[in-house]
Design a protein around this motif. Structure first.
Motif, PDB file in Angstrom:
ATOM      1  N   SER A 162      -3.382  -1.173 -10.082  1.00 27.59           N
ATOM      2  CA  SER A 162      -2.012  -1.283  -9.598  1.00 27.59           C
ATOM      3  C   SER A 162      -1.189  -0.242 -10.337  1.00 27.59           C
ATOM      4  O   SER A 162      -1.307  -0.096 -11.564  1.00 27.59           O
ATOM      5  CB  SER A 162      -1.455  -2.680  -9.879  1.00 27.59           C
ATOM      6  OG  SER A 162      -0.060  -2.732  -9.642  1.00 27.59           O
ATOM      7  N   TYR A 163      -0.365   0.508  -9.602  1.00 25.63           N
ATOM      8  CA  TYR A 163       0.466   1.538 -10.213  1.00 25.63           C
ATOM      9  C   TYR A 163       1.864   0.986 -10.484  1.00 25.63           C
ATOM     10  O   TYR A 163       2.516   0.448  -9.582  1.00 25.63           O
ATOM     11  CB  TYR A 163       0.580   2.756  -9.290  1.00 25.63           C
ATOM     12  CG  TYR A 163      -0.680   3.588  -9.207  1.00 25.63           C
ATOM     13  CD1 TYR A 163      -1.008   4.487 -10.212  1.00 25.63           C
ATOM     14  CD2 TYR A 163      -1.537   3.466  -8.116  1.00 25.63           C
ATOM     15  CE1 TYR A 163      -2.159   5.252 -10.135  1.00 25.63           C
ATOM     16  CE2 TYR A 163      -2.691   4.225  -8.030  1.00 25.63           C
ATOM     17  CZ  TYR A 163      -2.993   5.117  -9.044  1.00 25.63           C
ATOM     18  OH  TYR A 163      -4.153   5.876  -8.964  1.00 25.63           O
ATOM     19  N   PHE A 168      -0.906  -3.165  -4.722  1.00 25.24           N
ATOM     20  CA  PHE A 168      -1.646  -1.999  -4.245  1.00 25.24           C
ATOM     21  C   PHE A 168      -1.715  -1.977  -2.725  1.00 25.24           C
ATOM     22  O   PHE A 168      -2.135  -2.941  -2.094  1.00 25.24           O
ATOM     23  CB  PHE A 168      -3.067  -1.989  -4.821  1.00 25.24           C
ATOM     24  CG  PHE A 168      -3.863  -0.783  -4.411  1.00 25.24           C
ATOM     25  CD1 PHE A 168      -3.726   0.415  -5.086  1.00 25.24           C
ATOM     26  CD2 PHE A 168      -4.727  -0.826  -3.321  1.00 25.24           C
ATOM     27  CE1 PHE A 168      -4.449   1.540  -4.716  1.00 25.24           C
ATOM     28  CE2 PHE A 168      -5.452   0.283  -2.935  1.00 25.24           C
ATOM     29  CZ  PHE A 168      -5.310   1.467  -3.632  1.00 25.24           C
ATOM     30  N   GLU A 173       0.201   4.164  -1.430  1.00 24.57           N
ATOM     31  CA  GLU A 173      -0.117   4.867  -2.670  1.00 24.57           C
ATOM     32  C   GLU A 173      -0.572   6.303  -2.392  1.00 24.57           C
ATOM     33  O   GLU A 173      -0.320   7.198  -3.202  1.00 24.57           O
ATOM     34  CB  GLU A 173      -1.176   4.114  -3.466  1.00 24.57           C
ATOM     35  CG  GLU A 173      -0.702   2.796  -4.047  1.00 24.57           C
ATOM     36  CD  GLU A 173       0.513   2.936  -4.955  1.00 24.57           C
ATOM     37  OE1 GLU A 173       0.788   4.046  -5.463  1.00 24.57           O
ATOM     38  OE2 GLU A 173       1.207   1.920  -5.156  1.00 24.57           O
ATOM     39  N   ARG A 176       2.612   8.198  -2.027  1.00 25.88           N
ATOM     40  CA  ARG A 176       3.236   8.389  -3.333  1.00 25.88           C
ATOM     41  C   ARG A 176       2.515   9.470  -4.137  1.00 25.88           C
ATOM     42  O   ARG A 176       3.141  10.221  -4.884  1.00 25.88           O
ATOM     43  CB  ARG A 176       3.245   7.058  -4.103  1.00 25.88           C
ATOM     44  CG  ARG A 176       4.256   6.046  -3.567  1.00 25.88           C
ATOM     45  CD  ARG A 176       4.243   4.787  -4.429  1.00 25.88           C
ATOM     46  NE  ARG A 176       5.231   3.820  -3.966  1.00 25.88           N
ATOM     47  CZ  ARG A 176       6.494   3.759  -4.378  1.00 25.88           C
ATOM     48  NH1 ARG A 176       6.928   4.649  -5.251  1.00 25.88           N
ATOM     49  NH2 ARG A 176       7.315   2.842  -3.920  1.00 25.88           N
ATOM     50  N   TYR A 177       1.201   9.537  -3.993  1.00 24.74           N
ATOM     51  CA  TYR A 177       0.441  10.576  -4.691  1.00 24.74           C
ATOM     52  C   TYR A 177       0.866  11.962  -4.211  1.00 24.74           C
ATOM     53  O   TYR A 177       1.013  12.895  -5.008  1.00 24.74           O
ATOM     54  CB  TYR A 177      -1.059  10.368  -4.468  1.00 24.74           C
ATOM     55  CG  TYR A 177      -1.898  11.518  -4.968  1.00 24.74           C
ATOM     56  CD1 TYR A 177      -2.185  11.650  -6.327  1.00 24.74           C
ATOM     57  CD2 TYR A 177      -2.378  12.491  -4.090  1.00 24.74           C
ATOM     58  CE1 TYR A 177      -2.939  12.721  -6.788  1.00 24.74           C
ATOM     59  CE2 TYR A 177      -3.123  13.553  -4.543  1.00 24.74           C
ATOM     60  CZ  TYR A 177      -3.410  13.670  -5.896  1.00 24.74           C
ATOM     61  OH  TYR A 177      -4.139  14.727  -6.354  1.00 24.74           O
ATOM     62  N   HIS A 199       1.115  10.258 -13.628  1.00 25.25           N
ATOM     63  CA  HIS A 199       0.800   9.253 -12.611  1.00 25.25           C
ATOM     64  C   HIS A 199      -0.340   8.347 -13.080  1.00 25.25           C
ATOM     65  O   HIS A 199      -0.264   7.112 -12.948  1.00 25.25           O
ATOM     66  CB  HIS A 199       0.422   9.967 -11.321  1.00 25.25           C
ATOM     67  CG  HIS A 199       0.013   9.089 -10.193  1.00 25.25           C
ATOM     68  ND1 HIS A 199       0.837   8.138  -9.628  1.00 25.25           N
ATOM     69  CD2 HIS A 199      -1.156   9.024  -9.492  1.00 25.25           C
ATOM     70  CE1 HIS A 199       0.216   7.521  -8.638  1.00 25.25           C
ATOM     71  NE2 HIS A 199      -0.997   8.036  -8.550  1.00 25.25           N
ATOM     72  N   GLU A 216      -9.679   5.050  -3.960  1.00 31.48           N
ATOM     73  CA  GLU A 216      -8.388   5.369  -4.554  1.00 31.48           C
ATOM     74  C   GLU A 216      -8.442   6.738  -5.241  1.00 31.48           C
ATOM     75  O   GLU A 216      -9.347   7.019  -6.026  1.00 31.48           O
ATOM     76  CB  GLU A 216      -7.989   4.270  -5.542  1.00 31.48           C
ATOM     77  CG  GLU A 216      -6.888   4.608  -6.513  1.00 31.48           C
ATOM     78  CD  GLU A 216      -5.631   5.179  -5.884  1.00 31.48           C
ATOM     79  OE1 GLU A 216      -5.302   4.815  -4.735  1.00 31.48           O
ATOM     80  OE2 GLU A 216      -4.988   6.023  -6.521  1.00 31.48           O
TER      81      GLU A 216
END
Length: 394
Positions: A162-163, A168, A173, A176-177, A199, A216
């Motif tokens: 989980s960021y 998640f 995500e 966002r990356y 990150h 991921e």
């Protein structure tokens, strides 16, 4: 009442819905972001002989609407480049939408597999310990989901993460990356990480590593940092030294960079179709380029069948519907097709594929700029590749 995403998430769910915009990104990456070349080296270009074969009339896949031919496939997948090697010869090569043989094209997540090949080679040489935690190589990652995972877990998408405390969501995500590595993709008011390393430091484990397959990007970026610390080389120089400079490439490849000058290893790689085909030919030939062993034979030979104990033998392709059967395996960042031909594949969003099938003597490269949307049906690329291989061997 219809459920909607939280307002805070709407900025991250737009995706890519315009093929023209996607194509600009996939074919002109160096004009949009800082980049670093992957040098082809001083060696002569390795000639790819030609034996042109007409595949245009071949019925590839049967659907409710009838049989699909290559033209139908190209249209559905927004194909920019398509190349078929059979027994080391170019039997079919097409470029569309302004691309040509010298156009480096975005490989997207297919690049993950190339890095996996590098890591497996270094492990075979004794320079990388698969069983060591990533933080043994990158101390700053201690306490994060990736730092506390083993190198082996990173190579098999074996972390649960989980960021920054968020629930998640793979698609969100991924968006966002993109914002982490490309400032022009950041929404107004963005205050997240400004680079890949920052990150990774926000990742926290939500489960033990090595127990679940979860596709991921962070696994690959953490692995790339491990390799940089292990070798003292940038990702670009490492790929050049181990592969690109040894396979007779025609062109330099390149990686796009984040604001700190770090390569986007999980997908920011671009190269020509011919050179990616040369890479695939190395795997088809057991790691050899002619009479030279470039990748250890043991590494090349286990890509298609070496899933280690403790990892799922069958996994579901990320874009597949939740109720679809799990028909693939995943090993060292390569997709394993579990077919009778020993086939494996590097796969990226928008239709990027490197398909290698030793049993069919086949290497296929497909570059596309396909819209990714639930409203756009998946294109049966793999079925078409297999049909081409069976046809060429008949």
């Amino acid at each position: 009442m219809l459920e909607t995403a939280p307002l805070s998430d709407l900025l991250w769910t737009r995706g890519y819905t315009d093929p023209a915009w996607i194509r600009r990104f996939t074919t002109q990456g160096r004009e949009l972001s800082p980049s670093r070349r992957v040098w082809r080296g001083p060696a002569p270009v390795r000639h790819l002989p030609r034996a042109e074969t007409d595949l245009d009339a071949l019925d590839l896949v049967t659907t409710d609407a009838g049989a699909l031919k290559l033209a139908d496939l190209f249209d559905a997948a927004q194909t920019d480049a398509f190349l078929v090697l059979h027994r080391g010869q170019i039997v079919y090569e097409r470029y569309l939408h302004g691309a040509d043989a010298h156009t480096p094209h975005f490989n997207a997540s297919a690049a993950k597999s190339y890095l996996g090949l590098v890591a497996a080679t270094l492990a075979h040489q004794g320079l990388l310990d698969r069983t060591a935690p990533a933080c043994a190589y990158v101390p700053e990652l201690a306490g994060t989901a990736f730092g506390d995972a083993r190198v082996q877990d990173l190579l098999h998408m074996g972390t649960q993460v989980s960021y920054a405390g968020r629930h998640f969501d793979k698609a969100i995500e991924a968006q966002r990356y993109y914002a982490v590595i490309a400032p022009q993709l950041r929404p107004f008011g963005y205050c997240g990480p400004a680079g890949i390393r920052e990150h990774l430091l926000t990742a926290r484990a939500t489960g033990a590593p090595g127990e679940e397959f979860r596709y991921e990007n962070g696994n690959v970026e953490a692995l790339a940092e491990v390799l940089r610390r292990t070798t003292g080389l940038s990702t670009s120089d490492l790929l050049s030294d181990l592969l690109w400079s040894k396979m007779g490439a025609e062109e330099d490849a390149y990686y796009i960079l984040d604001g700190d000058g770090v390569e986007a290893a999980c997908g920011g790689f671009s190269a020509t179709a011919r050179d990616v085909a040369r890479l695939g030919e190395i795997l088809r030939c057991g790691g050899a380029v002619g009479d030279r062993q470039v990748v250890p034979e043991e590494v090349a030979g286990t890509i298609a069948g070496g899933v280690p104990d403790g990892y799922p033998r069958r996994v579901r392709f990320p874009a597949a519907p939740p109720d679809s059967p799990a028909t693939l395996s995943y090993h060292d960042l390569w997709w394993i097709l579990n077919d009778p031909h020993g086939s494996c594949m590097a796969s990226g969003i928008h239709g990027q594929r490197l398909f290698v099938s030793p049993g069919l003597d086949l290497v296929v490269v497909h570059f596309g700029s396909q819209v990714m949307s639930p409203a756009v049906p998946p294109v049966p690329l793999v079925q078409a590749f297999v049909k081409i291989g069976v046809h060429l061997n008949s």
